[in-house]
Design an enzyme around this catalytic site. Structure first.
Site, mmCIF file in Angstrom:
data_model
loop_
_atom_site.group_PDB
_atom_site.id
_atom_site.type_symbol
_atom_site.label_atom_id
_atom_site.label_comp_id
_atom_site.label_asym_id
_atom_site.label_seq_id
_atom_site.Cartn_x
_atom_site.Cartn_y
_atom_site.Cartn_z
ATOM 1 N N GLU A 1 0.827 -1.216 0.000
ATOM 2 C CA GLU A 1 0.000 0.000 0.000
ATOM 3 C C GLU A 1 0.858 1.261 0.000
ATOM 4 O O GLU A 1 0.555 2.256 -0.666
ATOM 5 C CB GLU A 1 -0.941 0.020 1.222
ATOM 6 C CG GLU A 1 -2.009 -1.056 1.209
ATOM 7 C CD GLU A 1 -3.073 -0.861 0.128
ATOM 8 O OE1 GLU A 1 -3.076 0.175 -0.554
ATOM 9 O OE2 GLU A 1 -3.893 -1.783 -0.042
ATOM 10 N N ARG B 1 0.899 3.895 -3.224
ATOM 11 C CA ARG B 1 0.306 5.213 -2.975
ATOM 12 C C ARG B 1 1.385 6.269 -2.739
ATOM 13 O O ARG B 1 1.367 7.335 -3.360
ATOM 14 C CB ARG B 1 -0.628 5.169 -1.760
ATOM 15 C CG ARG B 1 -1.779 4.204 -1.955
ATOM 16 C CD ARG B 1 -2.740 4.243 -0.778
ATOM 17 N NE ARG B 1 -3.588 3.057 -0.772
ATOM 18 C CZ ARG B 1 -4.886 3.049 -0.500
ATOM 19 N NH1 ARG B 1 -5.501 4.158 -0.220
ATOM 20 N NH2 ARG B 1 -5.572 1.933 -0.493
ATOM 21 N N ASP C 1 -4.230 -9.408 -9.068
ATOM 22 C CA ASP C 1 -4.454 -8.396 -10.122
ATOM 23 C C ASP C 1 -3.232 -7.610 -10.628
ATOM 24 O O ASP C 1 -2.815 -7.727 -11.779
ATOM 25 C CB ASP C 1 -5.581 -7.423 -9.695
ATOM 26 C CG ASP C 1 -5.468 -6.893 -8.266
ATOM 27 O OD1 ASP C 1 -4.449 -7.163 -7.608
ATOM 28 O OD2 ASP C 1 -6.392 -6.191 -7.799
ATOM 29 N N GLU D 1 -11.550 1.061 -10.968
ATOM 30 C CA GLU D 1 -11.064 0.199 -12.064
ATOM 31 C C GLU D 1 -11.917 0.247 -13.330
ATOM 32 O O GLU D 1 -11.390 0.298 -14.446
ATOM 33 C CB GLU D 1 -10.927 -1.255 -11.578
ATOM 34 C CG GLU D 1 -9.719 -1.496 -10.676
ATOM 35 C CD GLU D 1 -9.889 -1.051 -9.228
ATOM 36 O OE1 GLU D 1 -10.998 -0.582 -8.866
ATOM 37 O OE2 GLU D 1 -8.930 -1.159 -8.445
ATOM 38 N N THR E 1 -0.240 1.287 -10.466
ATOM 39 C CA THR E 1 -1.568 0.732 -10.192
ATOM 40 C C THR E 1 -2.438 1.683 -9.353
ATOM 41 O O THR E 1 -3.618 1.441 -9.167
ATOM 42 C CB THR E 1 -1.464 -0.670 -9.534
ATOM 43 O OG1 THR E 1 -2.735 -1.297 -9.604
ATOM 44 C CG2 THR E 1 -0.991 -0.579 -8.095
HETATM 45 C C1 DMJ Z 1 -5.979 0.855 -5.405
HETATM 46 O O1 DMJ Z 1 -5.264 1.088 -4.252
HETATM 47 C C2 DMJ Z 1 -5.132 0.219 -6.482
HETATM 48 O O2 DMJ Z 1 -5.742 0.398 -7.724
HETATM 49 C C3 DMJ Z 1 -4.897 -1.244 -6.248
HETATM 50 O O3 DMJ Z 1 -4.194 -1.855 -7.307
HETATM 51 C C4 DMJ Z 1 -6.201 -1.967 -6.059
HETATM 52 N N1 DMJ Z 1 -7.059 -1.338 -5.099
HETATM 53 C C5 DMJ Z 1 -7.217 0.096 -5.082
HETATM 54 C C6 DMJ Z 1 -8.412 0.630 -5.824
HETATM 55 O O4 DMJ Z 1 -9.491 -0.155 -5.921
#
Ligand code: DMJ
Length: 444
Positions: free
Chosen positions: A108, A112, A235, A351, A435
């Protein structure tokens, strides 16, 4: 009296219809971003997230790591919000410190904060962003000190103490974009080598039919859950195989992506009655074990589109949109065989919007901008509150809950903004989104 009421009714329904037909503009999305940022400023300044219903704040750890300002900074830059990006920058550079005796979840914090700081540095040019990223990278790097080279999940930022050897492909394989960029910008090779090795180690433990499972012990290298799918927990491993090739031109990543996507399309994809879904299968047998699909899986059309597989990308996004329209906003998970909801929350995820943005970019088809209009209207209708945007506890009853994750500003509103903007508003070709939607430019 009766007639006055009738005329009023006609006028109201006419204006409602007119409102529905008004195109959603980038400016309208920008205003929603400002609504959230102003709520953060008023109720949560200096903390991680705003709590939109109680108008208070939430911190992930005992000290704030400024999740919202760091995650939201590059969205401000893209939206041209100069005053806001200036105040966020001041807050970050004045008060963000990683020298804290607290345990963080490496995944995380990487997507982020490390991603946010690197894109902030690339957009803004202030070296202090890079210094913060370097300091954070150094504190996270111990997670790779395992017999297999695959990382632990948690690390103490000050002591380097590690915890949780049971990890998943997403948390193991989602770091090369951020650490690789840090490596290129600082010249420190180990930032590239360790996350890349972790990806390779994971890939090497794929089954004979080319699939990975969902939980692996990073000390022994043994799989403890062999279910394979594309959703949360796996994912972004797929996403980073492809995007690391795009960003760094690393041929190993391309080879791993090619072999992985072939297996996923052979075994995990599920074409039913003309609709494409991706469910659950055993990683060794390829036998189907479930038909669940949800809001996290909706990232896959974007990845398929980026890989050039427009046919599957468009088909899958159409399925995602069906899921969204079941209740006017998407549930966390459905069973696509019965088309029933199996997890009814909506946590403001981006997403499906991200995928519509990629598809609009590659196809230029109006259909995707129209999807964007639906996303915008339903978000405003069901989730907007005085204190920002609230999650839904239940998409059927529309009951809200008191949380607004930083990814709503980093990703959901950014992708929505880009989706309703002109095609050429953004230099897509030279950017790779991590991501968490932080755009990284290959400057090396
Ligand atoms: C985000 O923190 C990122 O996109 C992660 O890859 C998946 N979950 C959340 C958003 O849904």
């Amino acid at each position: 009296m009766k007639y006055t009421f009738l005329i009023a009714l006609i006028l109201v329904s006419g204006s409602l219809r007119a409102q529905q037909q008004t195109p959603v503009t980038p400016e309208m999305v920008k205003q929603e971003f400002l609504h959230c940022w102003n709520a953060y400023k008023k109720y949560a300044w200096g903390h991680d997230d705003v709590k939109p219903l109680t108008k208070s704040y939430r911190d992930w750890h005992k000290h704030s790591l400024l999740m919202t300002p760091v995650d939201a900074f590059d969205t401000m830059v893209l939206m041209g919000l100069k005053d806001e990006s200036k105040e966020a920058k001041e807050l970050i550079l004045d008060s963000l410190s990683f020298d804290r005796d607290m345990e963080v979840q490496s995944f995380e914090i990487t997507i982020r904060l490390l991603g946010g700081l690197l894109s902030a540095y690339q957009f803004d040019g202030d070296k202090r962003f890079l210094a913060l990223a370097d300091d954070l990278g150094k504190r996270l790097l111990p997670v790779y000190n395992t017999p297999t080279g695959m990382p632990y999940r948690f690390v103490n930022l000050q002591t380097g103490k590690l915890r949780d050897s049971l990890n998943n492909p997403a948390e193991i394989g989602t770091a090369l974009i951020e650490f690789g960029t840090l490596s290129k910008l600082t010249g420190k090779q180990e930032y590239y080598d360790k996350p890349k090795n972790a990806m390779v180690q994971l890939f090497n433990r794929r089954s004979k039919i080319g699939l990975v499972g969902s939980t692996i012990n990073v000390v022994t290298g043994e799989w403890t859950d062999t279910t394979s799918y594309i959703g949360g927990g796996i994912d972004s491993y797929y996403e980073y195989l492809l995007k690391s090739w795009r960003l760094f031109g690393d041929p190993d990543c391309k080879a791993m992506w090619d072999s992985t996507i072939a297996a996923v399309n052979t075994y995990v994809a599920d074409d039913r009655g003309g609709r494409l879904w991706y469910g659950e299968v055993g990683m060794n047998s390829g036998v189907r074990t479930g038909t669940e699909f949800g809001s996290l899986e909706a990232f896959f059309p974007a990845v398929l589109a980026l890989s050039g597989d427009m046919d599957r990308a468009q088909k899958l996004e159409a399925s995602c949109f069906t899921m969204w329209n079941l209740y006017g906003i998407e549930p966390e998970e459905i069973n696509y065989q019965t088309m029933t909801v199996t997890d009814s929350v909506y946590v403001l995820r981006p997403e499906i919007i991200e995928s519509a943005f990629y598809l609009k970019h590659f196809t230029h088809e109006k259909e995707y901008t129209q999807m964007g209009e639906t996303f915008y209207r339903n978000l405003v209708r069901y989730c907007r509150v005085d204190g920002g945007y609230a999650r839904l506890k239940n998409v059927v009853t529309r009951e809200q809950s008191d949380r607004q994750d930083s990814f709503f500003l980093a990703e959901t509103l950014k992708y929505l903004y880009l989706l309703v903007s002109q095609d050429n508003a953004f230099d897509f070709e030279h950017l790779t989104f991590n991501t968490e939607a932080h755009p990284i430019r290959r400057t090396w």
